[in-house]
Design a protein around this motif. Structure first.
Motif, PDB file in Angstrom:
ATOM      1  N   SER A  18      43.946   1.470  16.706  1.00  0.00           N
ATOM      2  CA  SER A  18      45.403   1.405  16.784  1.00  0.00           C
ATOM      3  C   SER A  18      45.884   2.271  17.938  1.00  0.00           C
ATOM      4  N   ASP A  52      52.155   0.066  19.125  1.00  0.00           N
ATOM      5  CA  ASP A  52      53.122  -0.065  18.026  1.00  0.00           C
ATOM      6  C   ASP A  52      54.542  -0.107  18.573  1.00  0.00           C
ATOM      7  N   ARG A  78      53.168   0.036  12.107  1.00  0.00           N
ATOM      8  CA  ARG A  78      51.810   0.414  12.546  1.00  0.00           C
ATOM      9  C   ARG A  78      50.989  -0.858  12.568  1.00  0.00           C
TER      10      ARG A  78
END
Length: 177
Positions: A135, A140, A151
């Protein structure tokens, strides 16, 4: 004491007490079972892609989604609705082959290993096994346009995306290739 018909006069305090009990018993019977019979607190996993695609168009072409949309503050009780309800939209979807690798290869995003947190138990069976999630806070912000909290975890080897958002809005844009 005064009699009305065959009923004994009841004081105002007793009428208030009786009225309160009637209201409370009525509130208890307002709860209804979910359409699938699983009970009022059971959240139903959704499979429709259109609401997700409109909100997460910048991620890419989604398919095979499994997701929930619910108010995390709702404890299953009938009450006065929140003035500002928060709807959590959380789930997984597949992207076309190679899409996640093209997103992750954008150096400006600085993806790092991560793991989805606070996974609703209704979705656990739909996450790919042994997925190596990554991530990026920058990614995001790109997807949400910083308009709502969200997220996004990506699994490059399997082209899955896990999303966890609150009140996602429709945001124009696409990811850079």
């Amino acid at each position: 004491m005064e009699y009305v018909g065959t009923l004994k006069f009841v004081s105002r305090r007793r009428w208030i007490l009786l009225g309160g009990l009637v209201v409370l018993s009525g509130c208890a019977s307002v709860r209804t079972a979910a359409p699938d019979g699983a009970g009022p607190d059971r959240r139903k996993v959704r499979r429709d892609v259109e609401p997700l695609q409109r909100r997460f168009a910048a991620v890419g072409q989604l398919s095979d989604p499994h997701w929930l949309g619910y108010n995390p503050n709702d404890l299953g009780r009938e009450s006065i609705p929140d003035q500002d309800p928060h709807i959590r939209v959380v789930g997984v979807a597949r992207l076309p082959a190679g899409t996640v690798n093209s997103i992750v290869s954008v150096t400006g995003y600085a993806f790092e290993p991560s793991a989805p947190s606070q996974l609703p138990e209704e979705l656990a069976e739909f996450l790919p096994e042994n997925a190596e999630w990554v991530s990026s806070a920058s990614y995001d912000n790109h997807i949400t346009n910083s308009l709502y909290p969200g997220r996004f975890h990506l699994a490059p080897a399997t082209d899955w995306v896990y999303f966890d958002t609150v009140n996602p809005e429709v945001v124009d844009g696409s990811h850079p290739q």
